[in-house]
Enzyme design. Sequence first.
Site, PDB file in Angstrom:
ATOM      1  CG  HIS A  43      -1.994   1.044   1.170  1.00 40.78           C
ATOM      2  ND1 HIS A  43      -1.831   2.303   1.680  1.00 40.78           N
ATOM      3  CD2 HIS A  43      -3.232   1.008   0.617  1.00 40.78           C
ATOM      4  CE1 HIS A  43      -2.933   3.009   1.472  1.00 40.78           C
ATOM      5  NE2 HIS A  43      -3.798   2.250   0.825  1.00 40.78           N
ATOM      6  CG  ASP A  94      -8.215  -3.379  -3.442  1.00 42.04           C
ATOM      7  OD1 ASP A  94      -9.435  -3.181  -3.456  1.00 42.04           O
ATOM      8  OD2 ASP A  94      -7.379  -2.489  -3.640  1.00 42.04           O
TER       9      ASP A  94
END
Length: 459
Positions: free
Chosen positions: A335, A394
Site C-alpha cells: 500500500h 483489496d
Amino acid sequence: MDNYSMMELNPELNEQFEDMVNYCMVSGAIDLNLYADYDVKRGLRDANGKGVLTGLTEIADVCAYKTVNGVKVPQDGQLFYQGYNVMELVKGFEDRRFAFEEVTYLLLFGDLPDKKQLESFINILASLKELSQNFVRDVVMKAPSPNIMNALQKCVLTLYSYDTNPDDISVPNVLRQSLQLIAKMSLIAVYGYHAYRHFHFNESLVIRTPDKELSIAENILQMLRPNGKFTELEAKVLDIALVLHAEHGGGNNSTFTNHVVTSSGTDTYSAVAASIASLKGPRHGGANLKVQQMFAAIKENCPYWNKEDDIRDYLTRILNRETFDHAGLIYGMGHAVYTDSDPREVILKRYARKLAEEKGKLDEFALYETVENIAAQLIAEKRRLFKPVCANVDFYSGFVYTMLGIPEELFTPIFAISRISGWSAHRLEELVNKGKIIRPAYKFVGVHKDYYNLEERYW
C-alpha cells in the site's frame, strides 16, 4: 451502422492513422531525467513515495507511522473518520443494521448522530431510494454498458437533466444532491447490471423495487438476487465492506479528483462523474478484480492448497514476470501509505473468515491466508525493501464479494456506492472553505519553434 470506429469504416486511412500514432509516441515522450533535474514530484509523490501535501481536511486521517526520538517508525495502520478510529467504530457497529448509513452521517456532518438524528437521516435516505420509471426505461436501459462504471457515469450525468436546480453550488443544494446520489447509487448500479445481462446475454430481466425498510447493504442483496433473500451475516459483511470503503482521506485519486473538479465551481453531477471515472481505473478501484484473477491462476497451477512450497514457487514466478500477467506484481499486497497493516484489511479479513465458515469455504480462506503470508516475505526479499509489506483491503474484498454472489462486474461499482459518501463530504468541505481553483504547475521542457506557412512545411 453500430460501429462508429473511423478505422473500421475507412480502411484506407489505416496507414495515416498509424503515422499519427507514431507521432504521438515520439513527440509525447519526455526524458525521464528531466523530472529529477527540475525536482518534479511525479504522481504528486516525493522520492520516497510520500504524497505531496496539497490540502487540508478534517474528514479522514490515514496513519502508518509513529515518531520515536524524531525518527519515523512503521506501525499498524490506523484509519480515522472525522477523528474516530475505524476499528472502534466497527466494534461499536457489531449489533447494528445501519452501520454504513451512520458512517455516512458521520462523514457528512462531522460527528456521530444520536438516536433521533440517525432515525431522521435514515428516513431521509429511505425516501430518496427510488428512480422514476422514465429514468430506468430511458436512461438505465438504453445502450447498457458492459462496464457498469460507465453506466454509473452516464446515469449520474443524466440526473443533471432531472434536477430543477442542477448548477446551484450552495451548501444546502449540494447537500440535497449528495443525499440523493448516496441513496440512488446502488439502484443505478444493480439495475445497470441487470440491463447489461439482459441485453448482452439474453438473461431474464428482473428489476426489483428497493425496500425502504432495508439498509443500503440489504437492498443491494435483495435487488441483485432473483429470490431477494439473504442471511443476516451476508448483509452484515457487505455493510461492513461499505463502511471500510466509504472514505480514505483527501489524497486518494478519486477524492482528489473531486476536490480538483469541485474547485472549478462545476455542478455536483459532473464532479461525481469525474470521481467515478478515476475510480474505474485499474490502478485505483479495480484492484480486487486483479486479485481474483490472480487467485484463479494460483488455483489452476497449485491444485494442492496445503503445499506451501508449490505456492511459494508460483508466487516467485509471478514476481519474476514469468507467469500470470507478467507484470511482476502480487496483487492485493502493499500500500502507498500503510506498512505493518491496513486496518481495513484486518477488519474485512475477520468478517471474511466468518462468512467463509457459513459458506463452507474455510479451505479457500486458508489459501488466501497462506498466499498473504508467503507473499509478504517474498516481496520484501525480492524488492529488498526496508519497510514491511502488508496486504491491503483489496486482498480479501473480491473473495468476500464472490462469497456473497456479487458478480465481478459489480466489484468496482460497489466501491463507488460506498465512496460516494466520502466524495460528498469532501465536495462539501471544498465548497464550505471557498478554496482557490486547484491549479498545479507543469514545467515546459519542449522547444520554442518558428511558424511556417502550410506551403513551406517540408518535414
